[in-house]
Design a protein around this motif. Structure first.
Motif, PDB file in Angstrom:
ATOM      1  N   ASN A  37      62.286   8.610  -6.345  1.00  0.00           N
ATOM      2  CA  ASN A  37      61.630   8.634  -5.032  1.00  0.00           C
ATOM      3  C   ASN A  37      62.049   7.428  -4.217  1.00  0.00           C
ATOM      4  OD1 ASN A  37      58.569   9.843  -6.516  1.00  0.00           O
ATOM      5  ND2 ASN A  37      60.024  10.997  -5.310  1.00  0.00           N
ATOM      6  N   GLY A  38      62.340   7.686  -2.953  1.00  0.00           N
ATOM      7  CA  GLY A  38      62.613   6.594  -2.026  1.00  0.00           C
ATOM      8  C   GLY A  38      64.025   6.039  -2.106  1.00  0.00           C
ATOM      9  N   ILE A  39      64.893   6.631  -2.922  1.00  0.00           N
ATOM     10  CA  ILE A  39      66.239   6.081  -3.106  1.00  0.00           C
ATOM     11  C   ILE A  39      67.151   6.405  -1.921  1.00  0.00           C
ATOM     12  CG2 ILE A  39      67.248   8.056  -4.334  1.00  0.00           C
ATOM     13  CD1 ILE A  39      67.822   4.434  -5.301  1.00  0.00           C
ATOM     14  N   GLY A  40      66.839   7.505  -1.202  1.00  0.00           N
ATOM     15  CA  GLY A  40      67.655   7.822  -0.030  1.00  0.00           C
ATOM     16  C   GLY A  40      68.277   9.214  -0.030  1.00  0.00           C
ATOM     17  N   LYS A  41      67.765  10.107  -0.855  1.00  0.00           N
ATOM     18  CA  LYS A  41      68.325  11.469  -0.906  1.00  0.00           C
ATOM     19  C   LYS A  41      68.144  12.179   0.435  1.00  0.00           C
ATOM     20  CE  LYS A  41      65.624  12.592  -4.311  1.00  0.00           C
ATOM     21  NZ  LYS A  41      64.910  11.276  -4.426  1.00  0.00           N
ATOM     22  N   SER A  42      66.909  12.150   0.944  1.00  0.00           N
ATOM     23  CA  SER A  42      66.655  12.803   2.242  1.00  0.00           C
ATOM     24  C   SER A  42      67.437  12.106   3.342  1.00  0.00           C
ATOM     25  CB  SER A  42      65.160  12.753   2.592  1.00  0.00           C
ATOM     26  OG  SER A  42      64.418  13.455   1.645  1.00  0.00           O
ATOM     27  N   SER A  43      67.529  10.774   3.240  1.00  0.00           N
ATOM     28  CA  SER A  43      68.273  10.028   4.258  1.00  0.00           C
ATOM     29  C   SER A  43      69.738  10.453   4.261  1.00  0.00           C
ATOM     30  CB  SER A  43      68.163   8.524   4.000  1.00  0.00           C
ATOM     31  OG  SER A  43      66.816   8.128   4.042  1.00  0.00           O
ATOM     32  N   LEU A  44      70.292  10.698   3.083  1.00  0.00           N
ATOM     33  CA  LEU A  44      71.680  11.158   3.014  1.00  0.00           C
ATOM     34  C   LEU A  44      71.833  12.512   3.707  1.00  0.00           C
ATOM     35  CD1 LEU A  44      74.598  11.058   2.034  1.00  0.00           C
ATOM     36  CD2 LEU A  44      73.824  11.902  -0.194  1.00  0.00           C
TER      37      LEU A  44
HETATM   38  N1  LIG Z   1      61.470   7.605   9.295  1.00  0.00           N
HETATM   39  C1  LIG Z   1      61.664   6.523   8.526  1.00  0.00           C
HETATM   40  N2  LIG Z   1      61.564   5.287   9.031  1.00  0.00           N
HETATM   41  C2  LIG Z   1      61.768   4.194   8.265  1.00  0.00           C
HETATM   42  N3  LIG Z   1      62.055   4.252   6.960  1.00  0.00           N
HETATM   43  C3  LIG Z   1      62.161   5.463   6.403  1.00  0.00           C
HETATM   44  C4  LIG Z   1      61.968   6.653   7.139  1.00  0.00           C
HETATM   45  N4  LIG Z   1      62.135   7.704   6.314  1.00  0.00           N
HETATM   46  C5  LIG Z   1      62.423   7.182   5.121  1.00  0.00           C
HETATM   47  N5  LIG Z   1      62.442   5.843   5.165  1.00  0.00           N
HETATM   48  C6  LIG Z   1      62.721   4.930   4.062  1.00  0.00           C
HETATM   49  O1  LIG Z   1      64.010   5.231   3.567  1.00  0.00           O
HETATM   50  C7  LIG Z   1      64.012   5.100   2.150  1.00  0.00           C
HETATM   51  C8  LIG Z   1      64.606   6.367   1.562  1.00  0.00           C
HETATM   52  O2  LIG Z   1      63.731   7.459   1.852  1.00  0.00           O
HETATM   53  P1  LIG Z   1      64.169   8.941   1.568  1.00  0.00           P
HETATM   54  O3  LIG Z   1      63.109   9.830   2.134  1.00  0.00           O
HETATM   55  O4  LIG Z   1      65.564   9.131   2.007  1.00  0.00           O
HETATM   56  O5  LIG Z   1      64.128   8.957  -0.039  1.00  0.00           O
HETATM   57  P2  LIG Z   1      64.210  10.156  -1.072  1.00  0.00           P
HETATM   58  O6  LIG Z   1      65.171   9.750  -2.134  1.00  0.00           O
HETATM   59  O7  LIG Z   1      64.491  11.431  -0.376  1.00  0.00           O
HETATM   60  O8  LIG Z   1      62.749  10.165  -1.677  1.00  0.00           O
HETATM   61  P3  LIG Z   1      61.828  11.330  -2.301  1.00  0.00           P
HETATM   62  O9  LIG Z   1      62.407  11.656  -3.652  1.00  0.00           O
HETATM   63  O10 LIG Z   1      60.487  10.657  -2.417  1.00  0.00           O
HETATM   64  O11 LIG Z   1      61.820  12.485  -1.343  1.00  0.00           O
HETATM   65  C9  LIG Z   1      62.598   4.804   1.708  1.00  0.00           C
HETATM   66  O12 LIG Z   1      62.494   3.437   1.432  1.00  0.00           O
HETATM   67  C10 LIG Z   1      61.757   5.159   2.912  1.00  0.00           C
HETATM   68  O13 LIG Z   1      60.659   4.305   3.023  1.00  0.00           O
END
Ligand SMILES: Nc1ncnc2c1ncn2[C@@H]1O[C@H](COP(=O)(O)OP(=O)(O)OP(=O)(O)O)[C@@H](O)[C@H]1O
Length: 226
Positions: A37-44
């Protein structure tokens, strides 16, 4: 078709979230992105979709339309369903088809694929969470876009709908499409490439109260079958 991503980085909330991410993906292949969680998958996925600005790096879809960005050639299927509650199921799909172009199936046919055709004239506000998710799946089917970016696509889906999504993903790949999917659960994809986002364990250098999500993933494991 070939998706090439090199040195990709992004910043969210003023903090680096992704640094130096790279992978190659051939048409007909899926890439499964995993990590905590929070590693950046959705961000990618959002960066590939053009919804988050790439701070560094390049992405290219060779064999696609040179006049369009990668994001403009992608269906982005995020955590939230891209559904307008006041519109019926048909109106939602007709909207996306008019907006995206490249029509493939009609709204009725796409709803049939996800077993929602009986609700074609139902306002989306009245759908259950799983039905709304299935309407989002139907959106992938009304227009052709070669790249599917899927973020936890099976969330809220029942077993039968998961199986259906599996067969729709397999069909997309067999037609030469590409899929990048972030997930914590198995997706039933046949022989996907895998990208694991992780951090180096440098906890000794970090004070006890800092959030591990403060550092971008710095360990990247990429397994391809190419
Ligand atoms: N809109 C935003 N504004 C600022 N920071 C954000 C935003 N969305 C995500 N983040 C930060 O970016 C980082 C990566 O989040 P992301 O949602 O990409 O993770 P993830 O791997 O998809 O997590 P998960 O498995 O919980 O869905 C986290 O530290 C989160 O706090």
């Amino acid at each position: 078709m070939h998706l090439s991503v090199e040195g990709l980085g992004c910043i969210r909330g003023g903090r680096p979230v992704l640094e130096n991410i790279g992978f190659q993906l051939q048409g007909g292949k899926a890439l499964v992105v995993t990590g905590p969680n929070g590693i950046g998958k959705s961000s990618l996925l959002r960066t590939l979709a053009g919804l988050v600005r790439a701070q560094a790096g390049t992405m290219r879809l060779d064999g696609g339309d040179d006049d369009l960005t990668v994001g403009q050639q992608a269906h982005y299927f995020g955590h939230s369903d891209a559904v307008k509650p006041a519109f019926t199921c048909k109106e939602n799909l007709d909207f996306w088809q008019a907006y995206y172009g490249n029509p493939t199936r009609s709204a009725f046919e796409a709803l049939g694929e996800v077993d929602l055709e009986d609700l074609i004239d139902m306002p989306a506000a009245y759908l259950s969470a799983g039905q709304s998710r299935r309407l989002s799946v139907a959106r992938l089917l009304v227009c052709h876009r070669p790249l599917w970016l899927l973020d936890e696509p099976t969330s809220a889906l029942d077993i039968a709908s998961e199986r259906k999504l599996e067969s729709l993903m397999a069909e997309h790949l067999s037609n030469g499409g590409l899929i990048v999917a972030a997930t914590h659960a198995p997706l039933g994809l046949l022989d996907p490439d895998r990208l694991l986002l992780d951090r180096n364990r440098t906890d000794d250098l970090v004070d006890d109260f800092s959030d591990p999500a403060d550092s971008p993933p710095s360990t990247l494991t990429l397994e391809t079958d190419q």
